[in-house]
Design an enzyme around this catalytic site. Structure first.
Site, PDB file in Angstrom:
ATOM      1  N   CYS A  31      -6.657   1.977   2.663  1.00 52.30           N
ATOM      2  CA  CYS A  31      -6.570   0.631   3.236  1.00 52.30           C
ATOM      3  C   CYS A  31      -7.866  -0.159   3.080  1.00 52.30           C
ATOM      4  CB  CYS A  31      -6.139   0.678   4.693  1.00 52.30           C
ATOM      5  SG  CYS A  31      -7.194   1.693   5.752  1.00 52.30           S
ATOM      6  N   GLN A  82       0.836  -1.192   0.000  1.00 53.78           N
ATOM      7  CA  GLN A  82       0.000   0.000   0.000  1.00 53.78           C
ATOM      8  C   GLN A  82       0.872   1.243   0.000  1.00 53.78           C
ATOM      9  OE1 GLN A  82      -3.046   0.356   3.041  1.00 53.78           O
ATOM     10  NE2 GLN A  82      -3.223   2.567   2.710  1.00 53.78           N
ATOM     11  N   ASP A 138      -2.270  -7.146   4.525  1.00 52.76           N
ATOM     12  CA  ASP A 138      -2.228  -5.743   4.901  1.00 52.76           C
ATOM     13  C   ASP A 138      -1.083  -5.122   4.119  1.00 52.76           C
ATOM     14  OD1 ASP A 138      -1.756  -3.265   6.061  1.00 52.76           O
ATOM     15  OD2 ASP A 138      -1.878  -3.971   8.120  1.00 52.76           O
ATOM     16  N   HIS A 184      -7.783   1.108  10.582  1.00 48.60           N
ATOM     17  CA  HIS A 184      -7.081   0.459   9.481  1.00 48.60           C
ATOM     18  C   HIS A 184      -7.814  -0.821   9.114  1.00 48.60           C
ATOM     19  CE1 HIS A 184      -3.641  -0.124   6.894  1.00 48.60           C
ATOM     20  NE2 HIS A 184      -3.443  -1.352   7.359  1.00 48.60           N
TER      21      HIS A 184
END
Length: 238
Positions: free
Chosen positions: A102, A96, A189, A174
């Site tokens: 996110c 990311q 993630d 998040h």
């Protein structure tokens, strides 16, 4: 369609308007991106067994929203970089690099890893085809340049039930995604260097719920709250 993403004048970092944590907002976006309407995002009302039994099956992936605490994220990044964190080459992963993206990152991670199960066409299908042989960092660069996905994200983000914050706002939560690949449970993630392998899994929903409970304990039941959303049958079509 114009994108509502912004670029910081200081470091040229791209920011997107944060996506609301609701199945409705997520579904609007993924259908516009080309995901088959047979599937959809649904609320998970709790992590106890009796509440998990109420979740529509089959569950293809889970999206977890949690308070973003520096200590918790640092521990996850350390685990991801550990030599003991074994990752199947069949796991689709992307770093990311876009600020406040996110939520969409978690959705992309979930969908990318179930392409054999869920038909995906349109802009997202084209993105997956273009990036299938790229590295996680290269995929991030391609997403930064993808105006179609940015515009559709923006359209869905500003249509939520709550007022959308500014693209470069300081967001306190998040997202991560949970998927099952080659018999292991992975948490994805894009702020970590690699997917987190949580071990063997034969029940995505229950195994991910167990890990999420552990995360909640690590976060000391932060009062800002948590939420879990499943990707399964599209209940609005039934």
């Amino acid at each position: 369609m114009a994108s509502d993403s912004r670029v910081s004048e200081t470091n040229k970092k791209i920011y997107w308007v944060p996506l609301e944590s609701s199945p409705e907002a997520m579904n609007k976006m993924v259908y516009r991106l080309g995901v088959d309407k047979a599937v959809g995002f649904n609320d998970v009302w709790g992590l106890d067994d009796e509440l998990l039994e109420m979740v529509a099956q089959p569950v293809h992936a889970l999206i977890f929203l949690f308070p973003s605490l520096e200590e918790f994220q640092a521990a996850r990044k350390q685990k991801a970089a550990s030599s003991s964190n074994k990752v199947s080459p069949n796991v689709w992963f992307m770093r990311q690099t876009i600020g406040n993206a996110c939520g969409t990152m978690a959705i992309i991670h979930a969908l990318a890893n179930i392409q054999k199960t869920v038909p995906i066409s349109g802009p997202l299908g084209e993105f997956f085809e273009k990036t299938k042989n790229l590295s996680p960092a290269e995929r991030a660069t391609e997403l930064e340049k993808n105006e179609s996905i940015a515009a559709l994200h923006s359209q869905s983000a500003v249509e939520g039930q709550t007022t959308a914050p500014e693209a470069d706002a300081d967001i306190l939560h998040h997202y991560s995604a949970f998927v099952n690949v080659d018999g292991d449970l992975y948490e994805l993630d894009g702020t970590t260097s690699a997917p987190l392998n949580h071990g063997p899994s034969n029940n995505l929903l229950k195994d991910a719920a167990r890990v999420i409970k552990e995360h909640v304990k690590s976060l000391n039941d932060d009062p800002r709250g948590f939420s879990v959303i499943s990707l399964g049958p599209n209940l609005s079509e039934n």
